[in-house]
Design a protein around this motif. Structure first.
Motif, PDB file in Angstrom:
ATOM      1  N   ALA A  61       0.829  -1.208   0.000  1.00 48.59           N
ATOM      2  CA  ALA A  61       0.000   0.000   0.000  1.00 48.59           C
ATOM      3  C   ALA A  61       0.864   1.259   0.000  1.00 48.59           C
ATOM      4  O   ALA A  61       0.541   2.248  -0.683  1.00 48.59           O
ATOM      5  CB  ALA A  61      -0.925  -0.003   1.221  1.00 48.59           C
ATOM      6  N   VAL A 106       2.246   1.694  -3.509  1.00 43.21           N
ATOM      7  CA  VAL A 106       1.222   2.266  -4.395  1.00 43.21           C
ATOM      8  C   VAL A 106       1.102   3.770  -4.166  1.00 43.21           C
ATOM      9  O   VAL A 106       0.979   4.549  -5.127  1.00 43.21           O
ATOM     10  CB  VAL A 106      -0.139   1.575  -4.155  1.00 43.21           C
ATOM     11  N   THR A 107       1.160   4.193  -2.899  1.00 40.66           N
ATOM     12  CA  THR A 107       1.098   5.624  -2.580  1.00 40.66           C
ATOM     13  C   THR A 107       2.279   6.371  -3.191  1.00 40.66           C
ATOM     14  O   THR A 107       2.118   7.463  -3.746  1.00 40.66           O
ATOM     15  CB  THR A 107       1.086   5.830  -1.055  1.00 40.66           C
ATOM     16  N   ALA A 155       1.732   6.698  -6.848  1.00 38.81           N
ATOM     17  CA  ALA A 155       0.709   7.716  -7.115  1.00 38.81           C
ATOM     18  C   ALA A 155       1.307   9.108  -7.070  1.00 38.81           C
ATOM     19  O   ALA A 155       0.946   9.975  -7.871  1.00 38.81           O
ATOM     20  CB  ALA A 155      -0.429   7.590  -6.099  1.00 38.81           C
TER      21      ALA A 155
END
Length: 258
Positions: free
Chosen positions: A179, A182-183, A186
């Motif tokens: 997670a 992914v951040t 992004a």
């Protein structure tokens, strides 16, 4: 949300460190120490949850008072406050779960709503959630309120996934690490809002640290690696001390930034 301009004066007044690789490294290690130290004090030393929370709370109040009174960012003082928030936030969640019988899912949801409310009030009052603009007592109080809730929520969510949903410490660690990755993607690939990505990553490092701490310290029979709370806490505490010493030396240099 917007970020304040990075003028020399603002950098001097800002009370929190710049976000660098070493920032995230210390943050990760402090969350792991928070998990293992809380378990060590309350269980291994038989202080109990309430006794450990009382002692840690008193130390946290003293450190936070000194942190807010300080005229500038002092690396060791800032990170001592973070480490104590990590331990205290863990204990608050454990008391809610073990003593009050509140389900981890409810704690996760409750602290999540509390964090959103903190951000909403902070933004309404100051028009920014940027950590590059923690240059007044009011903003610093909002900042530390958010930090506390992230630690408490991170403990609840990490334990909920690893234990409540039987995901296991290893799988929970991998999930939260993914997670965070992914951040990061992004932010750097999709150019997502920097402030939003910072706070998402900050929240996620707490359950990642909790799951990692349990993975390292818990016995093999419980799905851990069996290093124990003492060994895990000492190793990470030494690493944190070394990193903070490095930052303190850098902050003393004429153009150093911590």
């Amino acid at each position: 949300m917007h970020s304040a301009s990075h003028t020399p004066t603002l950098r001097h007044l800002n009370k929190v460190p710049m976000v660098t690789a070493i920032f995230w490294l210390i943050k990760m290690m402090s969350t792991t120490v928070g998990e293992t130290a809380a378990d060590f004090l309350s269980t291994d030393l038989s202080f109990g949850l309430e006794g450990t929370a009382t002692v840690t709370g008193a130390l946290l109040a003293a450190a936070l008072f000194a942190q807010i009174r300080a005229p500038r960012h002092i690396p060791w003082l800032y990170w001592v406050s973070v480490a104590l928030f990590s331990v205290f936030g863990t204990l608050v969640t454990d008391i809610m779960t073990d003593t009050l019988g509140i389900p981890l899912s409810a704690s996760t949801l409750g602290f999540g709503l509390a964090l959103l409310c903190t951000f909403a009030i902070w933004y309404r009052q100051e028009r920014t959630l940027s950590i590059h603009a923690i240059d007044s007592v009011k903003r610093e109080l909002f900042y530390w309120a958010a930090i506390f809730v992230t630690f408490a929520m991170g403990t609840a969510s990490g334990d909920w996934l690893a234990e409540g949903l039987s995901l296991g410490y290893r799988n929970a660690t991998l999930l939260f690490a993914a997670a965070i990755a992914v951040t990061a993607l992004a932010r750097w690939v999709l150019k997502a809002n920097a402030i939003a990505c910072f706070w998402v990553a900050y929240v996620l490092t707490r359950p990642l640290g909790a799951a990692c701490g349990d993975l390292l310290s818990q016995p093999l029979a419980n799905g851990g690696l069996g290093l124990g709370t003492v060994t895990t806490s000492v190793v990470f505490a030494i690493a944190i001390t070394g990193a903070i010493a490095y930052l303190s030396m850098r902050s003393q240099q004429p153009n150093g930034q911590a």
